[in-house]
Design an enzyme around this catalytic site. Structure first.
Site, PDB file in Angstrom:
ATOM      1  N   GLY A 198     -30.439  20.570 108.564  1.00  0.00           N
ATOM      2  CA  GLY A 198     -29.773  21.819 108.232  1.00  0.00           C
ATOM      3  C   GLY A 198     -29.001  21.790 106.939  1.00  0.00           C
ATOM      4  CE  LYS A 229     -28.204  26.272 106.278  1.00  0.00           C
ATOM      5  NZ  LYS A 229     -28.373  25.336 107.387  1.00  0.00           N
ATOM      6  CG  ASP A 305     -24.522  28.305 110.246  1.00  0.00           C
ATOM      7  OD1 ASP A 305     -25.508  28.843 110.782  1.00  0.00           O
ATOM      8  OD2 ASP A 305     -24.631  27.404 109.416  1.00  0.00           O
ATOM      9  CG  ASP A 306     -22.830  28.165 106.327  1.00  0.00           C
ATOM     10  OD1 ASP A 306     -21.692  27.897 106.746  1.00  0.00           O
ATOM     11  OD2 ASP A 306     -23.682  27.303 106.076  1.00  0.00           O
ATOM     12  CE1 TYR A 360     -18.939  25.171 110.303  1.00  0.00           C
ATOM     13  CE2 TYR A 360     -19.703  27.424 110.146  1.00  0.00           C
ATOM     14  CZ  TYR A 360     -19.311  26.251 109.542  1.00  0.00           C
ATOM     15  OH  TYR A 360     -19.276  26.170 108.175  1.00  0.00           O
ATOM     16  CD1 TRP A 413     -23.922  20.527 112.179  1.00  0.00           C
ATOM     17  CD2 TRP A 413     -25.250  22.205 112.748  1.00  0.00           C
ATOM     18  NE1 TRP A 413     -24.616  20.881 111.064  1.00  0.00           N
ATOM     19  CE2 TRP A 413     -25.433  21.906 111.382  1.00  0.00           C
ATOM     20  CE3 TRP A 413     -25.976  23.236 113.328  1.00  0.00           C
ATOM     21  CZ2 TRP A 413     -26.343  22.616 110.580  1.00  0.00           C
ATOM     22  CZ3 TRP A 413     -26.874  23.930 112.521  1.00  0.00           C
ATOM     23  CH2 TRP A 413     -27.054  23.620 111.171  1.00  0.00           C
ATOM     24  CG  ASN A 415     -21.689  19.262 109.258  1.00  0.00           C
ATOM     25  OD1 ASN A 415     -22.897  19.426 109.196  1.00  0.00           O
ATOM     26  ND2 ASN A 415     -20.859  20.269 109.421  1.00  0.00           N
ATOM     27  CG  ASP A 420     -25.152  19.826 102.299  1.00  0.00           C
ATOM     28  OD1 ASP A 420     -24.027  19.367 102.604  1.00  0.00           O
ATOM     29  OD2 ASP A 420     -25.690  20.748 102.935  1.00  0.00           O
ATOM     30  CG  ASN A 448     -26.788  18.583 108.687  1.00  0.00           C
ATOM     31  OD1 ASN A 448     -28.002  18.588 108.583  1.00  0.00           O
ATOM     32  ND2 ASN A 448     -26.022  19.352 107.942  1.00  0.00           N
TER      33      ASN A 448
END
Length: 892
Positions: A198, A229, A305-306, A360, A413, A415, A420, A448
Site C-alpha cells: 500500500g 498506489k 484513508d488519505d 485510522y 495496518w 506501517n 515511502d 506495509n
C-alpha cells in the site's frame, strides 16, 4: 507537524490495507533459506533429542528419543487435509534430503520411510495427539521411527506442516540421512497475518509480487492486500474495468496466492471521487468487485484513508448527511453496508469485508468513529495503524481501546517497514515495539512493506514471526534468523548481510542507529585498538561485493544498489580515518595530515549515491548516518586535538532529527541550511554548541524558524553556558522570539552554550544558525586573501578552512600570526594543502622584537622544534613560488 511531513502513509497512509502483501514479499525471500540450511547440514546426521530451528517459532516443540531415516525410496500417503501445494513442498523437501524416488501409495511402504501428508491417524503409532483440538491452520508434525506425519487442522495447516518439515530435513545428495525424532504442535496466534502492498512510489514488478507471495506462504502468512498506489484502477479510475492484460496479471497473482495458501485481498479506494449516496457508484463498486470475483478473489476491502471528509464529492451527500466527521462516518457506513449486503452477503465463500477509516491512526473518540461504531455493519473489519501513522509502539491496551472506539474487530495496518516517506533509507531492522499478547486482541496483523520488495523480506520475516507466535518473539533473535535464512546458511554471506543490515537498522520502531557498528566504535575509543577496528571496517567495505556475488536472491542487490555503493564508499572513508588516527597517535604527523586531506573527498563520494524516485528525482541515500559520519567527525577532531587544534564547534541536541536536517547544520555558517527536529520540544529539551575547549565567548545569536515553518522555534526558553557541561549558568531568558541574541559579561569563558526549552510546545524546532563569537589569533600581512578566503583562516583552529593568497608574494612580504601574549614555544607546525610549493621560512618574534628563523617550510606538513624560545608571534616569510596556501599555523 511541519508542512513537509510526508503524506505517504499515515496522514496519507500507504500502508493501510490489511493482509500480507507486503509481509509476504519480505517473507518469501527469507524463506529461501530454511532455518536449518541445506548446505550447512550436508552429510551430517541429526542426533536424537535435538530440536532444529523452525520459523516462525512454533507454539510447542518437543524432541523425541527416536529418529527416522530418509530412504532412497520414500512412500508418500495423502489424507483428507492434503492438497497439491502441501504435497509439492513435502516432495521437494524429501528430494533435497536425499530421497531418490517418491512413491505415492495408500499404505506404508516396506522397509523404507513413509510420509503421511494430511492424515492424523498415523500419529497414533507415534503416540502423538492429533490436531482436532487446534484452531484453524494449526498442525501437528511428528517424526519417529519409520514415519513422518504431517497432520493439519485443515489444508492450510497441513501446508504449514510441510513448510516446517522443509526446514527440519537436512540437505543431502543421497539417502541415509538420520532425522532426529520430533513433535511439533503449532497454531497461529492471530487469524490474519500478512502484508499490505500500500505504499506510494516506484511500483513493484509483477515478477516481484509473485516472488512475494511465495515468500508469504513459506513463512505462514495467509493474507496479501493488493493496494498499490500506482494502480490507477484502484483509486483515480476506480470505476473503470481493467484492461484484459492487466486483469490477466491479477489472475496470475490470485492463482499464485491460492497455491501459496495466501488470501488475495483486493482493496478498492473510491474516496477521491465517490458519491456515497449514489446508486450508480454503489453499482460501480459492486460491478468492479464482481470482475475480481470472477478471477478468483474472495476477500475485498474498501480503504477510505488519505482523503478529506470535510469536503463532499457531490451535493447530494451534503444534502443528505450535512457536514463534519459524524456526517462522513454515516455516509461511509451507508456505502460500506450496501456493498456488504449487496455483494459480500450474496456471494457464498466471500470473506468479511474490510475497510480503512479516514481516522485510522489513533484511539481518540470522535463523532466520526462513533458513527462507524454505531452504523457500520458489525462484521466489517476495521484497519488501524496504531497510535500514530507509524506507531513506535503498539500495546494490548491500545488494541483494546481501538476495538472499543471503532466498535468493530481490528486488523492492524502496521506501517513498517514501509519507507515511502523516507525514500533515502532502507529499513532493515526487525519488527519491534509490539507488546506480547497483542495478537490475541486483533483480527490480524498486516505490515506495509518498502518500495524495495526483495529488501523488505528481512523485516517481513520478523513480522511473520511475531504474528504467528508473539509470546515467544524476540526481535533480535528473529532478526538474526532472518539474516541467516536470507544468506542461504552461508556464514560469509550472512556476516556481510548482517553488517549491511546493521547500517540500516534504525527506524521509528528501532531507535538504535547501527547498534553493532556503534558498539565496535565505542570499544575502539575505549581501547585504541586500530587494528581491530580496521578489520571491522574492512569487512564493512567488502560486504557489498560479497552480497552482490553470493546472495542467491538477485533482486536484493538491485533493490539495495545505491545503499550498497554508499556502504563500500563509507568503508573506504572510515578506514582512512582510522589510519589517520593511528598515524597521529604514532607521531607520524605528515602521514596523518595527508590522510586527513583525503577525507573530504571520500566522504563526499560516500554521500553522492542516489535513489531515483518515481518522479525521476534523485535522492541521496543514507546508510549508518549518525554513526559512520559521526565517527569520521570524531576521528578528525581527535587528529586535530593531538596537533593542539581546537577544531570547529560541534552541535548537539536532545531532540530527534527530521530526515537529513541534522544538528551540524546549525553551526555550518550557512543560514539557508538548518537543523529540524522530528518532534515537538518538551520542557528540558536542548540544542547545544560545544566549542571543544573552554575559551572566552562573545555575542551569541540563535536564529530559528524558516519560511514555511515560521512557528518552528523555541517558544519559551533560556540561554545557558557551562565550562564542563555539568554546571550551567543562565545568560538570558526568552519568549516568543524566533531570533534570540545575547551578550555575555566581559571575560565570560565557556566551552558549552545551549538553548533549553522551559515549556512544552506543539510545533517542531528549526535552528538555522547558533553562533557564538570567540577570540582567535590575529593574522596580518600578506599576500591578501583570495575571494572566498581570509587571512584569519591560517590560524582559526579549523583545519578545514584554508588561507589562499590572491597572488604570489612580493619581496619581503610575510604572514604574521600574533600569539596574544609572550609564551615559551616548543614547536611550530605549519599545515598546507597537498601540492603546495610556495617557499618560505618560519620565524619567531622574541621579547626584544627581533625575529629568529627556525627553518624552511618543507611540503604540506612542516613541524619545527623551537626549544622553548619565548615569543609572541610567528612569521611565515615568503621567498618565492606561486600563490601560497596555509591551512593552519599551530604553536605548541
Amino acid at each position: 507537524m511541519p508542512c513537509e511531513t510526508p503524506v505517504a502513509h499515515g496522514g496519507h497512509v500507504t500502508l493501510r490495507l490489511p493482509r500480507l502483501a507486503a509481509l509476504a514479499a519480505a517473507l518469501s525471500l527469507l524463506l529461501a533459506i530454511p532455518a536449518l540450511p541445506a548446505a550447512a547440514h550436508e552429510g551430517r546426521q541429526q542426533k536424537p533429542g535435538t530440536i532444529p530451528a523452525i520459523t516462525p517459532t512454533p507454539q510447542t516443540v518437543h524432541a523425541r528419543d527416536d529418529r527416522a531415516t530418509v530412504s532412497s525410496t520414500v512412500t508418500l500417503v495423502t489424507g483428507d487435509t492434503a492438497d497439491a501445494p502441501a504435497v509439492r513442498v513435502t516432495e521437494k523437501a524429501l528430494r533435497a534430503a536425499g530421497a531418490h524416488r517418491i512413491a505415492r501409495g495408500t499404505k506404508p511402504g516396506r522397509g523404507g520411510l513413509t510420509v503421511y501428508v494430511g492424515s492424523a491417524a498415523p500419529l497414533g503409532a507415534l503416540r502423538v495427539e492429533g490436531p482436532a483440538e487446534l484452531p484453524a491452520e494449526g498442525y501437528v508434525l511428528a517424526i519417529g521411527v519409520g514415519r513422518i506425519v504431517l497432520a493439519g487442522k485443515d489444508t492450510t495447516g497441513t501446508y504449514y506442516a510441510a513448510q516446517s518439515l522443509r526446514q527440519v530435513l537436512p540437505h543431502r545428495t543421497g539417502p541415509g540421512a538420520k532425522v532426529a525424532g520430533l513433535e511439533v504442535r503449532d497454531w497461529p496466534a492471530t487469524p490474519l497475518r500478512g502484508v499490505i502492498e500500500g505504499f506510494y512510489g516506484t511500483p513493484w514488478s509483477h515478477t516481484a509480487r509473485l516472488d512475494q507471495l511465495d515468500f508469504y506462504g513459506a513463512h505462514k502468512m495467509n493474507i496479501y492486500v493488493y493496494s498499490p498506489k500506482d494502480d490507477p484502477y484502484l483509486r483515480a479510475r476506480w470505476r473503470e474495468a481493467y484492461p484484459a492484460d492487466q486483469l490477466a496479471q491479477l489472475k496470475e497473482l490470485v492463482d499464485r496466492s491460492a497455491a501459496d495458501h495466501v488470501d488475495f485481498t483486493y482493496a478498492l479506494s473510491p474516496g477521491l471521487s465517490v458519491c456515497y449516496s449514489s446508486d450508480a457508484d454503489v453499482k460501480a463498486l459492486v460491478d468492479k468487485f464482481q470482475t475480481l470475483w470472477d478471477i478468483g478473489v474472495r476477500t475485498f476491502a474498501v480503504p477510505l484513508d488519505d482523503i478529506s471528509y470535510t469536503a463532499w464529492n457531490c451535493q447530494a451527500d451534503k444534502d443528505r448527511w450535512g457536514t463534519g466527521g459524524g456526517a462522513a462516518g454515516a455516509a461511509q457506513s451507508y456505502l460500506l453496508n450496501r456493498v456488504n449486503r449487496e455483494f459480500i452477503a450474496t456471494h457464498p465463500g466471500a470473506e468479511p469485508l474490510q475497510m480503512v477509516p479516514t481516522e485510522y491512526y489513533n484511539v481518540t473518540p470522535s463523532p466520526y468513529k462513533s458513527a462507524l461504531a454505531e452504523q457500520l455493519d458489525p462484521d466489517v473489519l476495521v484497519e488501524w495503524t496504531g497510535v500514530g501513522v507509524i506507531a513506535p509502539t503498539m500495546t494490548v491496551a491500545q488494541a483494546k481501546a481501538a476495538r472499543t472506539v471503532f466498535g468493530h474487530p481490528i486488523l492492524t495496518w502496521d506501517n513498517y517497514p514501509v519507507n515511502d516517506y523516507i525514500t533515502n533509507r532502507l529499513l532493515l531492522g526487525p519488527f519491534n515495539g509490539r507488546e506480547k499478547g497483542l495478537a490475541a486482541e486483533l483480527a490480524g496483523i498486516t505490515a506495509n512493506p518498502m518500495i524495495q520488495p526483495y529488501a523488505s523480506k528481512l523485516a517481513l520475516f520478523t513480522v511473520a514471526d511475531f504474528a504467528w507466535n508473539d509470546s515467544a518473539y524476540d526481535a533480535r533473535a528473529s532478526w538474526g534468523a532472518a539474516l541467516k535464512e536470507y544468506a542461504g546458511g552461508d556464514p560469509r554471506t550472512a556476516a556481510a548481510l548482517r553488517i549491511f543490515a546493521d547500517l540500516s537498522y534504525s527506524s521509528d520502531l528501532n531507535k538504535q542507529k547501527a547498534p553493532e557498528l556503534a558498539a565496535e566504535l565505542a570499544a575502539f575509543w575505549a581501547s585504541g585498538d586500530t587494528r581491530r577496528l580496521d578489520r571491522t571496517l574492512a569487512a564493512l567495505q567488502a560486504a557489498p561485493a560479497v552480497l552482490r556475488d553470493r546472495l542467491t536472491d538477485r533482486g536484493f542487490a538491485d533493490d539495495a544498489g545505491p545503499w550498497l555503493d554508499a556502504t563500500e564508499a563509507w568503508g573506504a572513508a572510515t578506514r582512512t580515518a582510522t589510519r589517520m588516527i593511528g598515524a597521529a597517535r604514532g607521531g607520524r604527523g605528515a602521514e596523518a595530515w595527508e590522510l586527513r586531506q583525503r577525507l573530504p573527498a571520500l566522504v563526499a563520494r560516500a554521500k553522492s549515491f542516489t535513489y531515483t524516485g518515481l518522479d525521476g528525482s534523485r535522492i541521496p541515500v543514507l546508510v549508518g548516518d549518525g554513526v559512520l559520519d559521526t565517527f569520521i567527525d570524531d576521528a578528525t577532531a581527535e587528529h586535530d586535538r593531538l596537533l593542539g587544534v581546537t577544531g570547529p564547534p560541534k552541535a548537539l541536541t536532545s531532540l530527534g532529527t527530521y530526515q537529513t536536517n541534522g544538528p551540524a547544520r546549525m553551526v555550518d555558517g550557512d543560514d539557508s541550511t538548518y537543523f529540524w527536529s522530528n518532534g515537538s520540544p518538551a520542557a528540558g529539551d536542548t540544542v547545544t554548541v560545544d566549542l571543544r575547549k573552554e575559551q572566552p565567548i562573545g555575542d551569541i545569536t540563535l536564529a530559528m524558524g524558516k519560511p514555511g515553518s515560521t512557528d518552528d522555534y523555541l517558544h519559551q526558553g533560556v540561554l545557558e553556558y557551562s565550562a564542563d557541561g555539568t554546571a550551567w549558568q543562565q545568560l538570558a531568558a526568552f519568549s516568543g522570539q524566533a531570533t534570540v541574541t545575547a551578550s555575555p559579561p566581559a571575560g565570560t569563558r565557556a566551552r558549552f552554550v545551549r538553548a533549553r526549552a522551559t515549556a512544552a510546545q506543539g510545533s517542531w524546532l528549526v535552528v538555522r544558525e547558533f553562533g557564538i563569537a570567540t577570540a582567535h589569533a590575529a593574522v596580518t600581512g600578506g599576500p591578501p586573501a583570495a575571494i572566498g578566503s581570509t587571512l584569519h583562516a591560517a590560524a582559526d583552529g579549523d583545519l578545514s578552512t584554508v588561507y589562499r593568497a590572491a597572488r604570489a608574494p612580493e619581496p619581503g612580504e610575510s604572514l604574521d600570526v600574533a600569539l596574544g601574549r609572550e609564551a615559551a614555544v616548543g614547536t611550530v607546525t605549519v599545515l598546507r594543502p597537498a601540492g603546495e610549493t610556495a617557499k618560505a621560512s618560519v620565524q619567531l618574534r622574541a621579547a626584544d622584537g627581533s625575529w629568529r628563523t627556525l627553518g624552511p617550510l618543507a611540503g604540506p606538513y612542516t613541524r619545527i622544534m623551537a626549544g622553548g624560545v619565548r615569543a609572541d608571534a610567528v612569521r611565515i616569510a615568503w621567498s618565492s613560488g606561486g600563490s601560497p596556501q596555509i591551512a593552519e599555523v599551530i604553536v605548541g
